[in-house]
Scaffold this motif. Structure first.
Motif, PDB file in Angstrom:
ATOM      1  N   PRO A 154       0.825  -1.208   0.000  1.00  0.00           N
ATOM      2  CA  PRO A 154       0.000   0.000   0.000  1.00  0.00           C
ATOM      3  C   PRO A 154       0.861   1.261   0.000  1.00  0.00           C
ATOM      4  O   PRO A 154       1.919   1.299   0.633  1.00  0.00           O
ATOM      5  N   ARG A 155       0.405   2.267  -0.698  1.00  0.00           N
ATOM      6  CA  ARG A 155       1.172   3.505  -0.799  1.00  0.00           C
ATOM      7  C   ARG A 155       1.556   4.075   0.564  1.00  0.00           C
ATOM      8  O   ARG A 155       2.708   4.492   0.743  1.00  0.00           O
ATOM      9  N   PRO A 156       0.641   4.121   1.568  1.00  0.00           N
ATOM     10  CA  PRO A 156       1.032   4.675   2.875  1.00  0.00           C
ATOM     11  C   PRO A 156       2.158   3.883   3.547  1.00  0.00           C
ATOM     12  O   PRO A 156       2.987   4.477   4.247  1.00  0.00           O
ATOM     13  N   VAL A 157       2.178   2.571   3.355  1.00  0.00           N
ATOM     14  CA  VAL A 157       3.235   1.752   3.952  1.00  0.00           C
ATOM     15  C   VAL A 157       4.575   2.085   3.310  1.00  0.00           C
ATOM     16  O   VAL A 157       5.593   2.245   3.996  1.00  0.00           O
ATOM     17  N   LEU A 158       4.578   2.214   1.982  1.00  0.00           N
ATOM     18  CA  LEU A 158       5.806   2.587   1.286  1.00  0.00           C
ATOM     19  C   LEU A 158       6.255   3.988   1.696  1.00  0.00           C
ATOM     20  O   LEU A 158       7.456   4.212   1.958  1.00  0.00           O
ATOM     21  N   ALA A 159       5.307   4.912   1.776  1.00  0.00           N
ATOM     22  CA  ALA A 159       5.640   6.294   2.131  1.00  0.00           C
ATOM     23  C   ALA A 159       6.309   6.364   3.497  1.00  0.00           C
ATOM     24  O   ALA A 159       7.291   7.092   3.690  1.00  0.00           O
ATOM     25  N   GLU A 160       5.797   5.607   4.455  1.00  0.00           N
ATOM     26  CA  GLU A 160       6.374   5.601   5.801  1.00  0.00           C
ATOM     27  C   GLU A 160       7.758   4.978   5.804  1.00  0.00           C
ATOM     28  O   GLU A 160       8.678   5.464   6.472  1.00  0.00           O
ATOM     29  N   ALA A 161       7.937   3.897   5.028  1.00  0.00           N
ATOM     30  CA  ALA A 161       9.218   3.187   5.024  1.00  0.00           C
ATOM     31  C   ALA A 161      10.336   4.018   4.421  1.00  0.00           C
ATOM     32  O   ALA A 161      11.485   3.952   4.880  1.00  0.00           O
ATOM     33  N   ASN A 163      10.070   7.450   3.890  1.00  0.00           N
ATOM     34  CA  ASN A 163       9.992   8.838   4.386  1.00  0.00           C
ATOM     35  C   ASN A 163       9.826   9.844   3.255  1.00  0.00           C
ATOM     36  O   ASN A 163      10.457  10.906   3.226  1.00  0.00           O
ATOM     37  N   ILE A 164       8.949   9.522   2.325  1.00  0.00           N
ATOM     38  CA  ILE A 164       8.630  10.430   1.222  1.00  0.00           C
ATOM     39  C   ILE A 164       7.115  10.487   1.068  1.00  0.00           C
ATOM     40  O   ILE A 164       6.441   9.454   1.146  1.00  0.00           O
ATOM     41  N   GLU A 165       6.581  11.672   0.861  1.00  0.00           N
ATOM     42  CA  GLU A 165       5.137  11.834   0.711  1.00  0.00           C
ATOM     43  C   GLU A 165       4.827  12.817  -0.417  1.00  0.00           C
ATOM     44  O   GLU A 165       5.726  13.472  -0.950  1.00  0.00           O
ATOM     45  N   GLY A 166       3.548  12.899  -0.762  1.00  0.00           N
ATOM     46  CA  GLY A 166       3.064  13.912  -1.692  1.00  0.00           C
ATOM     47  C   GLY A 166       3.659  13.828  -3.077  1.00  0.00           C
ATOM     48  O   GLY A 166       3.869  12.738  -3.631  1.00  0.00           O
ATOM     49  N   LEU A 167       3.956  14.995  -3.648  1.00  0.00           N
ATOM     50  CA  LEU A 167       4.468  15.063  -5.013  1.00  0.00           C
ATOM     51  C   LEU A 167       5.830  14.384  -5.134  1.00  0.00           C
ATOM     52  O   LEU A 167       6.142  13.785  -6.172  1.00  0.00           O
ATOM     53  N   ALA A 168       6.633  14.469  -4.073  1.00  0.00           N
ATOM     54  CA  ALA A 168       7.947  13.820  -4.103  1.00  0.00           C
ATOM     55  C   ALA A 168       7.784  12.307  -4.235  1.00  0.00           C
ATOM     56  O   ALA A 168       8.545  11.652  -4.959  1.00  0.00           O
ATOM     57  N   LEU A 169       6.761  11.751  -3.581  1.00  0.00           N
ATOM     58  CA  LEU A 169       6.501  10.323  -3.692  1.00  0.00           C
ATOM     59  C   LEU A 169       5.991   9.973  -5.091  1.00  0.00           C
ATOM     60  O   LEU A 169       6.349   8.925  -5.650  1.00  0.00           O
ATOM     61  N   SER A 190      -6.326   3.098  -1.109  1.00  0.00           N
ATOM     62  CA  SER A 190      -5.153   3.830  -1.593  1.00  0.00           C
ATOM     63  C   SER A 190      -4.527   3.058  -2.746  1.00  0.00           C
ATOM     64  O   SER A 190      -4.940   1.935  -3.056  1.00  0.00           O
ATOM     65  N   GLN A 191      -3.549   3.663  -3.369  1.00  0.00           N
ATOM     66  CA  GLN A 191      -2.826   2.973  -4.432  1.00  0.00           C
ATOM     67  C   GLN A 191      -2.087   1.762  -3.873  1.00  0.00           C
ATOM     68  O   GLN A 191      -1.639   1.741  -2.730  1.00  0.00           O
TER      69      GLN A 191
END
Length: 226
Positions: A154-161, A163-169, A190-191
């Motif tokens: 899931p996108r939130p799991v990847l984002a947390e691992a 440490n990138i969010e939003g447009l940068a992600l 989510s994606q």
């Protein structure tokens, strides 16, 4: 008689190979650590040699150089480099605040507690930011860990691992879709990011070890069984 070739003509790797316990190369090894930092290269053997030399000449130990070595070792995960280096560092040196911080960070990485890792790293930018490429190396390690477990993350799991969010992600995902074979799917909430297939997230890809045993190895067993 021809004069002896000066030591300066040898590379650091050659000096380590010839005599890794020669205290005369200690300054060369320290300079080589700084080169690894500035050039974003890495040589574990040379760094271990320097740490061994510090054991013999503790008065020459550079806290800054040791810190750089440990940070570069963290960047080499999932390799065991950090533990190998730490084993050669005296306990009283490990008790210094910056080294205690690096030990905590290594524990978070080893246990895949990435949220805690990034929170702790954010508090210690003065230690970590002196080594270029640190954040990117840890992100690569985090992706490696996720790929051992997930086929789709899931996108939130990847984002947390990482440490990138939003447009940068979004840009990060675009890069890996184009270069790493990732696929983005729509999930219920989510994606979902479909990671590259490997023998861990797709066990059917793992080779059967029984099928890869050479025949001559099998024939050696027969006399033992008879």
């Amino acid at each position: 008689m021809a004069s002896e070739q000066p030591a300066e003509s040898y590379t650091v790797e050659e000096l380590v190979a010839v005599n890794p316990y020669n205290p005369d190369i200690l300054n060369d090894l320290e300079g080589f650590v700084n080169d690894q930092v500035s050039n974003q290269t890495y040589n574990l053997d040379a760094n271990l040699s320097l740490l061994r030399l510090y054991q013999f000449e503790p008065e020459r130990l550079s806290v800054q150089i040791v810190s750089h070595i440990l940070i570069k070792a963290l960047m080499a995960m999932p390799g065991p480099d950090f533990s190998l280096c730490l084993f050669l560092i005296p306990e009283h040196v490990q008790m210094e605040e910056q080294f205690k911080t690096l030990i905590v960070l290594s524990h978070y990485l080893e246990t895949a507690r990435f949220r805690q890792f990034w929170d702790e790293a954010a508090k210690n930018r003065n230690i970590l930011d002196v080594v270029p490429g640190f954040e990117q190396a840890i992100q690569s390690y985090a992706i490696h860990v996720l790929s051992l477990t997930y086929q789709k993350v899931p996108r939130p799991v990847l984002a947390e691992a990482i440490n990138i969010e939003g447009l940068a992600l979004d840009k990060f995902l675009e890069h890996h879709v184009a270069n790493s074979g990732w696929v983005i799917e729509k999930g219920a909430r989510s994606q979902l990011i479909v990671l590259q297939r490997n023998e861990f997230n797709h066990p059917e890809l793992k080779k059967n070890t029984a099928e890869t045993v050479p025949f001559e190895h099998v024939t050696r067993i027969f006399p033992v069984l008879s």
